[in-house]
Design a protein around this motif. Structure first.
Motif, mmCIF file in Angstrom:
data_model
loop_
_atom_site.group_PDB
_atom_site.id
_atom_site.type_symbol
_atom_site.label_atom_id
_atom_site.label_comp_id
_atom_site.label_asym_id
_atom_site.label_seq_id
_atom_site.Cartn_x
_atom_site.Cartn_y
_atom_site.Cartn_z
ATOM 1 N N VAL A 319 -2.605 7.980 13.219
ATOM 2 C CA VAL A 319 -3.549 7.140 12.488
ATOM 3 C C VAL A 319 -3.357 7.425 11.004
ATOM 4 C CG1 VAL A 319 -5.971 6.543 12.128
ATOM 5 C CG2 VAL A 319 -5.188 7.211 14.404
ATOM 6 N N SER A 320 -2.850 6.418 10.273
ATOM 7 C CA SER A 320 -2.499 6.601 8.856
ATOM 8 C C SER A 320 -3.360 5.701 7.976
ATOM 9 C CB SER A 320 -1.025 6.278 8.623
ATOM 10 O OG SER A 320 -0.200 7.040 9.474
ATOM 11 N N ASP A 321 -3.586 6.160 6.757
ATOM 12 C CA ASP A 321 -4.301 5.339 5.780
ATOM 13 C C ASP A 321 -3.638 5.494 4.410
ATOM 14 O OD1 ASP A 321 -5.724 7.430 4.048
ATOM 15 O OD2 ASP A 321 -6.476 7.995 6.033
ATOM 16 N N THR A 322 -3.997 4.612 3.496
ATOM 17 C CA THR A 322 -3.466 4.672 2.123
ATOM 18 C C THR A 322 -4.569 5.115 1.168
ATOM 19 O OG1 THR A 322 -3.980 2.310 1.848
ATOM 20 C CG2 THR A 322 -1.750 2.880 2.566
ATOM 21 N N GLY A 323 -5.387 6.024 1.622
ATOM 22 C CA GLY A 323 -6.557 6.450 0.854
ATOM 23 C C GLY A 323 -6.305 7.589 -0.105
ATOM 24 N N LYS A 324 -7.388 8.323 -0.390
ATOM 25 C CA LYS A 324 -7.346 9.363 -1.427
ATOM 26 C C LYS A 324 -6.662 10.651 -0.990
ATOM 27 C CE LYS A 324 -12.127 10.431 -0.154
ATOM 28 N NZ LYS A 324 -13.511 10.440 -0.626
ATOM 29 N N GLY A 325 -6.394 10.803 0.300
ATOM 30 C CA GLY A 325 -5.668 11.980 0.770
ATOM 31 C C GLY A 325 -6.534 13.237 0.846
ATOM 32 N N ILE A 326 -5.913 14.307 1.314
ATOM 33 C CA ILE A 326 -6.591 15.597 1.476
ATOM 34 C C ILE A 326 -5.788 16.649 0.723
ATOM 35 C CG2 ILE A 326 -7.477 17.290 3.133
ATOM 36 C CD1 ILE A 326 -7.267 15.101 5.287
ATOM 37 N N THR A 327 -6.459 17.473 -0.032
ATOM 38 C CA THR A 327 -5.762 18.545 -0.762
ATOM 39 C C THR A 327 -5.246 19.594 0.222
ATOM 40 O OG1 THR A 327 -7.794 19.820 -1.073
ATOM 41 C CG2 THR A 327 -7.239 18.208 -2.774
ATOM 42 N N PHE A 366 -3.952 17.132 14.825
ATOM 43 C CA PHE A 366 -3.730 17.854 13.580
ATOM 44 C C PHE A 366 -3.389 16.861 12.476
ATOM 45 C CE2 PHE A 366 0.061 17.807 16.215
ATOM 46 C CZ PHE A 366 1.030 17.278 15.376
ATOM 47 N N VAL A 367 -3.419 17.358 11.243
ATOM 48 C CA VAL A 367 -3.030 16.538 10.092
ATOM 49 C C VAL A 367 -1.507 16.589 9.998
ATOM 50 C CG1 VAL A 367 -3.208 16.210 7.603
ATOM 51 C CG2 VAL A 367 -5.187 17.040 8.887
ATOM 52 N N LEU A 368 -0.866 15.463 10.270
ATOM 53 C CA LEU A 368 0.594 15.414 10.234
ATOM 54 C C LEU A 368 1.102 15.436 8.800
ATOM 55 C CD1 LEU A 368 3.273 15.043 11.800
ATOM 56 C CD2 LEU A 368 2.942 12.569 11.545
ATOM 57 N N HIS A 369 0.432 14.679 7.940
ATOM 58 C CA HIS A 369 0.868 14.601 6.540
ATOM 59 C C HIS A 369 -0.283 14.091 5.688
ATOM 60 C CE1 HIS A 369 3.376 13.864 3.031
ATOM 61 N NE2 HIS A 369 2.849 12.650 2.953
ATOM 62 N N SER A 370 -0.398 14.623 4.487
ATOM 63 C CA SER A 370 -1.414 14.133 3.556
ATOM 64 C C SER A 370 -0.957 14.393 2.134
ATOM 65 C CB SER A 370 -2.765 14.806 3.804
ATOM 66 O OG SER A 370 -3.760 14.211 2.995
ATOM 67 N N GLU A 371 -1.177 13.413 1.285
ATOM 68 C CA GLU A 371 -0.832 13.540 -0.129
ATOM 69 C C GLU A 371 -1.945 12.904 -0.950
ATOM 70 O OE1 GLU A 371 2.946 12.596 -3.119
ATOM 71 O OE2 GLU A 371 3.113 12.262 -0.956
ATOM 72 N N VAL A 372 -2.420 13.639 -1.923
ATOM 73 C CA VAL A 372 -3.546 13.178 -2.738
ATOM 74 C C VAL A 372 -3.204 11.843 -3.396
ATOM 75 C CG1 VAL A 372 -5.019 13.728 -4.705
ATOM 76 C CG2 VAL A 372 -4.340 15.528 -3.116
ATOM 77 N N ASN A 373 -4.159 10.899 -3.260
ATOM 78 C CA ASN A 373 -4.069 9.541 -3.833
ATOM 79 C C ASN A 373 -2.972 8.679 -3.196
ATOM 80 O OD1 ASN A 373 -6.169 10.093 -5.682
ATOM 81 N ND2 ASN A 373 -4.712 11.012 -7.121
ATOM 82 N N LYS A 374 -2.393 9.164 -2.081
ATOM 83 C CA LYS A 374 -1.374 8.355 -1.393
ATOM 84 C C LYS A 374 -1.717 8.108 0.073
ATOM 85 C CE LYS A 374 2.661 9.176 -4.307
ATOM 86 N NZ LYS A 374 4.093 9.539 -4.330
ATOM 87 N N GLY A 375 -2.471 9.006 0.681
ATOM 88 C CA GLY A 375 -2.880 8.752 2.054
ATOM 89 C C GLY A 375 -2.747 9.945 2.978
ATOM 90 N N THR A 376 -3.218 9.744 4.214
ATOM 91 C CA THR A 376 -3.252 10.811 5.214
ATOM 92 C C THR A 376 -2.839 10.246 6.570
ATOM 93 O OG1 THR A 376 -5.057 11.922 4.060
ATOM 94 C CG2 THR A 376 -4.719 12.532 6.351
ATOM 95 N N THR A 377 -2.188 11.087 7.368
ATOM 96 C CA THR A 377 -1.839 10.726 8.747
ATOM 97 C C THR A 377 -2.328 11.805 9.697
ATOM 98 O OG1 THR A 377 0.137 9.508 8.056
ATOM 99 C CG2 THR A 377 0.030 10.193 10.353
#
Length: 384
Positions: A319-327, A366-377
């Motif tokens: 489940v991916s989004d183009t949101g603010k991401g997680i630090t 689990f959090v597969l990938h996350s980048e601030v201001n780019k999104g989270t999976t």
């Protein structure tokens, strides 16, 4: 600050460190004393050998022989003045000597590294002497290595104690979760049943034709929530369901509550039916929580994509989004109870999600990938 640091756990830890340190220091002190005494014993034995070689009276020889024969613990190897083996030795492994021709030479090198020899001068001119190299007795070894054995035992005890405490804490936590879930389901059950009765009464009143269906939807939603909490408080029955259909239903549900600026995508790689054993209400809750979090992250504008892959042994849902991401600092905390970046968040959504996937479906999340201001999976893995 000092009061927070100085608690009973810290005090117990300091006491344990003090006891272990004291034991190690005292053992080393005893080992040094024994080593000094053993050196003296070897010197006495060598002196006895000298007496046997040079004494003229029988009494002196008998006394020296008795002294020499009393050494039954210190291993000794005799060499000549050129450090060549004379093949005289005491308290060594005779079986090892017979089986390994290099055993004496190897042991001699060990003894040389341990302590300087005790020298017995036989003649001054020409210079003739015997050197006596010695090693640690069994008693000295036991005293030296006792603290290590003690540390290993203490470490094992601490590990077992910590594991038992964690298991007990987890068991208590599970009981609290189950108790709260069952109580919540029980408390919701009564007013929901009452609302169903009021709905039936409202059907008979003219003018409520548009209101009743909407209220009925909300009551059905409450029934679903009650059912979910009831299943969390017990062991749910797993049914074979089409994962694609289950996920699509939840996307459709969230899509109705999102703005027109949010794009939803479902990619199943040309699959139409991916069966898996799940508890439908709880699995729907997982997907709903992940989609709601994604919707909050993009703040009303962006893209939410769900990818479902069917492998030989697993079903993988991203489940991916183009949101603010997680630090990076918060990635490790997202599944912990009480953690939330929302102002009004309780921090239990992802905690429940993890519990449902791992404990009830024996899967992973689990959090597969996350980048601030780019999104989270987020990735969910269901084992077949």
């Amino acid at each position: 600050m000092i009061q927070q640091w100085l608690n009973w756990r810290t005090i117990l830890g300091l006491v344990a460190v003090f006891i272990i340190s004291g034991t190690i220091l005292y053992s080393q002190f005893l080992a040094k004393k024994i080593a000094i005494q053993e050196r003296k014993n070897v010197e006495i034995l060598v002196e006895a050998q000298h007496t046997i070689l040079n004494a003229s009276d029988t009494a002196s020889i008998n006394l020296a022989t008795k002294i020499a024969s009393e050494n039954k613990s210190i291993p000794i190897i005799e060499t000549n003045e050129k450090d060549s083996l004379t093949y005289n030795y005491l308290n060594l492994d005779t079986i090892a000597i017979k089986q390994d021709k290099n055993y004496l030479a190897t042991t001699l090198e060990t003894f040389k590294a341990y302590a300087p020899p005790v020298i017995l001068v036989i003649k001054e001119k020409p210079y003739t002497a015997n050197k006596y190299y010695y090693g640690e007795s069994q008693l000295l070894k036991e005293v030296k290595y006792y603290p290590i054995v003690q540390l290993v035992i203490v470490a094992l005890f601490i590990i077992i104690l910590v594991m038992a405490q964690r298991a007990n804490f987890k068991s208590t936590q599970n009981q609290i979760w189950a108790g709260l879930a069952k109580e919540t389901a029980h408390q919701l059950g009564t007013p929901v049943s009452s609302l169903q009765g009021w709905i039936e009464m409202m059907r008979d009143i003219e003018g409520n034709e548009k209101i009743v269906p909407e209220i009925e939807k909300d009551v059905q939603r409450l029934l679903l929530i009650t059912d979910r909490f009831g299943k969390i408080g017990s062991i749910p029955n797993l049914e074979e369901k089409n994962i694609i259909e289950q996920v699509q239903n939840m996307i459709d549900y969230i899509k109705k509550r999102a703005s027109g600026k949010v794009i939803f995508e479902l990619e199943a790689f040309d699959e139409t039916n991916i069966p898996s054993l799940i508890c439908p209400p709880l699995f729907d809750w997982v997907i709903e929580n992940l989609l709601k979090n994604a919707l909050d992250a993009i703040e009303g504008k962006g893209k939410i994509a769900v990818s479902i892959k069917d492998t030989a042994s697993q079903i993988i849902i991203d489940v991916s989004d183009t949101g603010k991401g997680i630090t990076k600092a918060n990635i490790a905390k997202v599944f912990k109870p009480g953690f939330s970046t929302k102002k009004r968040g309780w921090g239990l959504g992802l905690t429940l999600t993890k519990r449902i996937i791992e404990q009830y479906h024996k899967g992973q999340i689990f959090v597969l990938h996350s980048e601030v201001n780019k999104g989270t999976t987020f990735r969910v893995i269901l084992n077949k």
